[in-house]
Enzyme design. Sequence first.
Site, PDB file in Angstrom:
ATOM      1  N   ASN A   1       0.827  -1.001  -0.112  1.00  0.00           N
ATOM      2  CA  ASN A   1      -0.032  -0.054   0.025  1.00  0.00           C
ATOM      3  C   ASN A   1       0.963   1.345  -0.096  1.00  0.00           C
ATOM      4  OD1 ASN A   1      -2.412  -1.562   0.145  1.00  0.00           O
ATOM      5  ND2 ASN A   1      -2.496  -1.404   2.272  1.00  0.00           N
ATOM      6  N   GLU A  33      -0.575  -0.914  -4.238  1.00  0.00           N
ATOM      7  CA  GLU A  33      -1.797  -0.156  -4.259  1.00  0.00           C
ATOM      8  C   GLU A  33      -1.735   1.221  -4.003  1.00  0.00           C
ATOM      9  OE1 GLU A  33      -4.214  -2.442  -1.272  1.00  0.00           O
ATOM     10  OE2 GLU A  33      -3.995  -4.341  -2.374  1.00  0.00           O
ATOM     11  N   ASP A  63      -6.951   1.116  -4.754  1.00  0.00           N
ATOM     12  CA  ASP A  63      -7.792   0.638  -3.524  1.00  0.00           C
ATOM     13  C   ASP A  63      -8.918   1.506  -3.386  1.00  0.00           C
ATOM     14  OD1 ASP A  63      -7.976  -0.730  -1.427  1.00  0.00           O
ATOM     15  OD2 ASP A  63      -6.385  -0.074   0.020  1.00  0.00           O
ATOM     16  N   GLU A 120     -13.123  -6.051  -1.398  1.00  0.00           N
ATOM     17  CA  GLU A 120     -12.654  -6.326   0.092  1.00  0.00           C
ATOM     18  C   GLU A 120     -13.681  -6.559   0.933  1.00  0.00           C
ATOM     19  OE1 GLU A 120      -9.359  -2.619  -0.157  1.00  0.00           O
ATOM     20  OE2 GLU A 120     -11.431  -2.104  -0.033  1.00  0.00           O
TER      21      GLU A 120
END
Length: 163
Positions: A1, A33, A63, A120
């Site tokens: 991330n 991400e 994301d 998610e």
Amino acid sequence: NLSPIQVARDDIAALVACALKSSGLTGDRLTLELTESSIVQDPVRATRVFDALKSLDATVAMDDFGTGYSSLAYLQRLPIDVLKIDRSFVSGMMVDPDSVAIVRAVLSLADALGMSTTAEGIETVELATTLATLGCASGQGFYFTRPLEAHAALDYWNSRKRG
């Protein structure tokens, strides 16, 4: 991330190239991400970062898709490989027809643009099955496993490959 601060401040591609070299991994083994909000903050810089990461053969994911204010034009212009559907839409799917409609729309959009999808917040077998039936490529959430430390993640991965 990658955080919006990292995207704005750091030479992400150089850091990734160095990490790949020191680890001996190739870029195709790495997914990075970026949140939708980091793209909206500075779309020109985000485009440069995405292009540089793609030149390393890394997979690039957006994301929390659907929670920010990004233009659909970003999806068309940016070299995004994966759209991650935010848990706020996924978790409500079994009780909220609007959430189902949004997830279906994101899945169709991603398919039309040649992108993969990850949902998610999958916490039940019913939700995992529903998303798979709708064409979602992959998922993450407590249904699969709780967050793991690095060594435990490797053990978990190896156990799933054998089974």
